[in-house]
Design a protein around this motif. Structure first.
Motif, mmCIF file in Angstrom:
data_model
loop_
_atom_site.group_PDB
_atom_site.id
_atom_site.type_symbol
_atom_site.label_atom_id
_atom_site.label_comp_id
_atom_site.label_asym_id
_atom_site.label_seq_id
_atom_site.Cartn_x
_atom_site.Cartn_y
_atom_site.Cartn_z
ATOM 1 N N TYR A 29 -77.921 127.106 2.494
ATOM 2 C CA TYR A 29 -77.447 126.882 1.130
ATOM 3 C C TYR A 29 -76.150 127.666 0.941
ATOM 4 O O TYR A 29 -75.991 128.777 1.443
ATOM 5 C CB TYR A 29 -78.533 127.311 0.132
ATOM 6 N N PHE A 31 -74.505 129.481 -1.302
ATOM 7 C CA PHE A 31 -74.277 130.813 -1.862
ATOM 8 C C PHE A 31 -74.807 131.952 -0.987
ATOM 9 O O PHE A 31 -74.122 132.962 -0.828
ATOM 10 C CB PHE A 31 -74.744 130.862 -3.319
ATOM 11 N N GLY A 56 -71.443 132.479 -9.165
ATOM 12 C CA GLY A 56 -71.323 132.586 -10.618
ATOM 13 C C GLY A 56 -72.509 133.326 -11.194
ATOM 14 O O GLY A 56 -73.487 132.715 -11.607
ATOM 15 N N ALA A 120 -82.295 126.024 -14.671
ATOM 16 C CA ALA A 120 -81.857 124.659 -14.355
ATOM 17 C C ALA A 120 -82.096 124.305 -12.888
ATOM 18 O O ALA A 120 -82.475 123.186 -12.558
ATOM 19 C CB ALA A 120 -80.375 124.524 -14.690
ATOM 20 N N GLN A 121 -81.879 125.280 -12.028
ATOM 21 C CA GLN A 121 -82.012 125.024 -10.573
ATOM 22 C C GLN A 121 -83.404 124.470 -10.254
ATOM 23 O O GLN A 121 -83.541 123.523 -9.480
ATOM 24 C CB GLN A 121 -81.806 126.349 -9.828
ATOM 25 N N ASN A 201 -69.171 122.099 -12.377
ATOM 26 C CA ASN A 201 -69.119 123.149 -11.365
ATOM 27 C C ASN A 201 -68.879 122.405 -10.056
ATOM 28 O O ASN A 201 -69.718 121.571 -9.693
ATOM 29 C CB ASN A 201 -70.458 123.895 -11.317
ATOM 30 N N ASP A 229 -76.187 117.635 -16.181
ATOM 31 C CA ASP A 229 -76.341 119.094 -16.166
ATOM 32 C C ASP A 229 -75.321 119.689 -17.142
ATOM 33 O O ASP A 229 -74.110 119.616 -16.910
ATOM 34 C CB ASP A 229 -76.117 119.600 -14.735
ATOM 35 N N TYR A 232 -73.131 124.658 -18.638
ATOM 36 C CA TYR A 232 -71.961 125.412 -19.114
ATOM 37 C C TYR A 232 -71.452 124.908 -20.471
ATOM 38 O O TYR A 232 -70.311 125.169 -20.845
ATOM 39 C CB TYR A 232 -70.834 125.338 -18.074
ATOM 40 N N SER A 259 -79.541 125.431 -19.316
ATOM 41 C CA SER A 259 -79.963 126.771 -18.900
ATOM 42 C C SER A 259 -79.484 127.856 -19.854
ATOM 43 O O SER A 259 -78.432 127.727 -20.476
ATOM 44 C CB SER A 259 -79.357 127.024 -17.512
ATOM 45 N N SER A 261 -78.918 130.726 -18.446
ATOM 46 C CA SER A 261 -78.289 131.639 -17.481
ATOM 47 C C SER A 261 -76.866 132.013 -17.874
ATOM 48 O O SER A 261 -76.523 133.190 -17.975
ATOM 49 C CB SER A 261 -78.264 131.011 -16.083
ATOM 50 N N LYS A 262 -76.028 131.001 -18.081
ATOM 51 C CA LYS A 262 -74.622 131.276 -18.353
ATOM 52 C C LYS A 262 -74.361 131.315 -19.849
ATOM 53 O O LYS A 262 -73.362 131.836 -20.298
ATOM 54 C CB LYS A 262 -73.717 130.230 -17.669
ATOM 55 N N ARG A 270 -84.353 134.248 -16.105
ATOM 56 C CA ARG A 270 -84.792 132.897 -15.730
ATOM 57 C C ARG A 270 -85.358 132.113 -16.908
ATOM 58 O O ARG A 270 -86.514 132.262 -17.291
ATOM 59 C CB ARG A 270 -85.848 132.915 -14.592
ATOM 60 N N ARG A 396 -62.803 127.921 -5.424
ATOM 61 C CA ARG A 396 -63.327 128.184 -6.764
ATOM 62 C C ARG A 396 -63.333 129.681 -6.991
ATOM 63 O O ARG A 396 -63.794 130.444 -6.135
ATOM 64 C CB ARG A 396 -64.763 127.647 -6.896
HETATM 65 N N1 PGU Z 1 -76.566 124.032 -12.596
HETATM 66 C C1 PGU Z 1 -75.290 124.382 -12.366
HETATM 67 C C2 PGU Z 1 -74.224 123.387 -12.599
HETATM 68 C C3 PGU Z 1 -74.995 125.662 -11.875
HETATM 69 O O1 PGU Z 1 -73.737 125.997 -11.634
HETATM 70 C C4 PGU Z 1 -76.030 126.584 -11.638
HETATM 71 C C5 PGU Z 1 -75.774 127.953 -11.074
HETATM 72 C C6 PGU Z 1 -77.334 126.171 -11.919
HETATM 73 C C7 PGU Z 1 -77.566 124.897 -12.386
HETATM 74 C C8 PGU Z 1 -78.498 127.089 -11.758
HETATM 75 O O2 PGU Z 1 -78.806 127.624 -12.984
HETATM 76 P P1 PGU Z 1 -80.123 128.487 -13.276
HETATM 77 O O3 PGU Z 1 -80.492 128.101 -14.661
HETATM 78 O O4 PGU Z 1 -79.730 129.914 -13.157
HETATM 79 O O5 PGU Z 1 -81.162 128.085 -12.286
HETATM 80 N N2 PGU Z 1 -74.606 128.088 -10.343
HETATM 81 C C9 PGU Z 1 -74.135 129.354 -9.828
HETATM 82 C C10 PGU Z 1 -75.185 130.049 -8.981
HETATM 83 C C11 PGU Z 1 -75.397 129.359 -7.676
HETATM 84 C C12 PGU Z 1 -76.779 129.330 -7.125
HETATM 85 O O6 PGU Z 1 -77.182 128.255 -6.723
HETATM 86 O O7 PGU Z 1 -77.434 130.371 -7.079
HETATM 87 C C13 PGU Z 1 -72.850 129.086 -9.043
HETATM 88 O O8 PGU Z 1 -72.228 130.057 -8.599
HETATM 89 O O9 PGU Z 1 -72.454 127.935 -8.857
#
Ligand code: PGU
Length: 418
Positions: A29, A31, A56, A120-121, A201, A229, A232, A259, A261-262, A270, A396
């Motif tokens: 993966y 990251f 991110g 979201a993931q 993203n 999605d 953001y 989410s 998260s951001k 979470r 990025r």
């Molecule tokens: N959807 C999008 C578009 C994202 O960029 C990210 C996280 C997520 C979902 C996941 O969100 P959670 O709600 O925290 O599960 N993107 C970050 C982290 C990357 C990762 O996969 O850990 C990024 O840097 O793109």
């Protein structure tokens, strides 16, 4: 049974075959791979002060108001009267209502259509269970890698084409500056699922209303489901829609994943949600909502009640004000980064509706640019090709860091690359 003798101990090797779909994943993966590069760099330059503008991940502390709501609730859990065990699998009713009222105001989303998640993931993968391994998929190129990887794990690969590094079941829709970061659907074959992320993203592009109208029109015509999605959405500064449900007809064709998260710095806490409208039904007329409810009950069991209490605090008037202030910090960081790259004469995208800055290095390979920046400035970025071939030539840069680190990073970039 095949037994191997190793250092005197018997090591048992399973007679269980590996999931063939896991074998189709070509790399680790993205990251964790970037994380590995960072560790290797630290070993090579133990005294270097590395600045991470890679993954991110939020850095600002939580607003006290939100942290206190969670700690107060946690403390109540230690009392006889306040203790609570399992909650509803679909999420706390109050939080579902607050999301429908706050994030989907005037969009006709009911609380019963909102499912609370642990981010979201996790729902990106759970959603895949709705459609199974025969579904065909389209993604923006470049795209957040979890859509493609979860499709591959699910087996939505169609005819396997290893020599191109691509799969028959997955369509990559080129989205770059040349097409306003929006696919030319005339050249895209019909798929069952269309993953669409806005603000995107990695490119940072927030789709315009006309673009989303076109997306909904294509999905309606083709009978495809959009998995949208909007993680953001709170970073949007202009008139771009914050949700697919701003577009008439979207409730019949779209699921939305989002989410905290951001939005609120909940990457470690979470918490997220998914909207599955009651209007959405499969080709046989069966409601998708019923199946998602079934999946959530079977595969999830509900989000942490402490996290959900934090989510409720985020959506109160005071919480919204506090989280929007946090977002302003990152957006100002993005502006500083954008100005720095632009002052070097580079083409820069994103940044205004997104925490990500997408920088073009014409004629260069993304991984070479990533390595050069790391070697010369000790700054971690993400190579554009990590998000698909459409990201070649780009990197990025994340604005999730302290202002001090962003300023230091800009100073280094100007000195070493300017
Ligand atoms: N959807 C999008 C578009 C994202 O960029 C990210 C996280 C997520 C979902 C996941 O969100 P959670 O709600 O925290 O599960 N993107 C970050 C982290 C990357 C990762 O996969 O850990 C990024 O840097 O793109």
């Amino acid at each position: 049974m095949k037994n191997k003798v190793k250092m005197g101990a018997i090591v048992c090797q399973l007679r269980v075959a590996r999931n063939a779909n896991m074998e189709k994943l070509q790399n680790g993966y993205l990251f964790p791979e970037i994380g590995m590069r960072q560790i290797m760099h630290m070993e090579k330059y133990p005294n270097a002060k590395i600045i991470s503008l890679g993954i991110g991940d939020t850095t600002e502390p939580l607003p006290v108001f939100i942290a206190s709501a969670m700690s107060k609730y946690s403390h109540q859990l230690s009392t006889k009267e306040g203790y609570q065990g399992y909650g509803a699998e679909q999420g706390n009713k109050e939080l579902r209502k607050a999301i429908a009222a706050t994030m989907y105001k005037d969009m006709g989303i009911r609380d019963t259509e909102v499912f609370i998640s642990d981010g979201a993931q996790c729902d990106i993968s759970r959603i895949q269970l709705l459609f199974g391994s025969n579904a065909t998929v389209a993604v923006q190129d470049p795209t957040f890698p979890a859509y493609v990887d979860s499709s591959i794990i699910m087996g939505q690969t169609g005819e396997y084409m290893s020599h191109t590094g691509k799969y028959g079941g997955i369509e990559y829709m080129k989205c770059g500056p040349e097409n306003m970061f929006f696919p030319d659907f005339a050249g895209v074959p019909r798929t069952d699922i269309i993953f669409f992320c806005s603000p995107n993203n990695p490119t940072g592009h927030a789709a315009a209303r006309e673009q989303l109208e076109q997306l909904v029109e294509v999905a309606t015509r083709n009978g495809s489901v959009i998995v949208y999605d909007s993680s953001y959405s709170d970073y949007i500064s202009d008139e771009s829609p914050t949700s697919i449900y701003e577009i008439p007809g979207a409730k019949e064709v779209a699921i939305e994943i989002s989410s905290f998260s951001k939005l609120a710095g909940f990457t470690g806490i979470r918490l997220g949600w998914t909207v599955v409208p009651h209007e959405l039904s499969y080709s046989n007329g069966f409601p998708v909502h019923k199946d998602f409810d079934r999946i959530v009950c079977t595969c999830f069991n509900g989000a942490s009640n402490i996290a959900q209490r934090g989510g409720l605090a985020c959506l109160s008037k005071e919480g919204r004000k506090a989280t929007k202030n946090l977002i302003e910090v990152y957006k100002e960081n993005a502006r500083v980064l954008t100005d720095t790259f632009a002052s070097m004469g580079l083409e820069v995208y994103g940044g205004t509706n997104s925490p990500y800055v997408w920088v073009y290095f014409p004629g260069r390979k993304s991984w070479d640019v990533f390595t050069e920046i790391l070697e010369k400035t000790h700054i971690i970025t993400v190579p554009g090709t990590g998000f698909g071939l459409g990201g070649e030539g780009f990197i990025r840069v994340s604005s999730f860091n302290t202002r001090e680190c962003i300023q230091e990073a800009c100073h280094r970039l100007q000195n070493f690359l300017g």
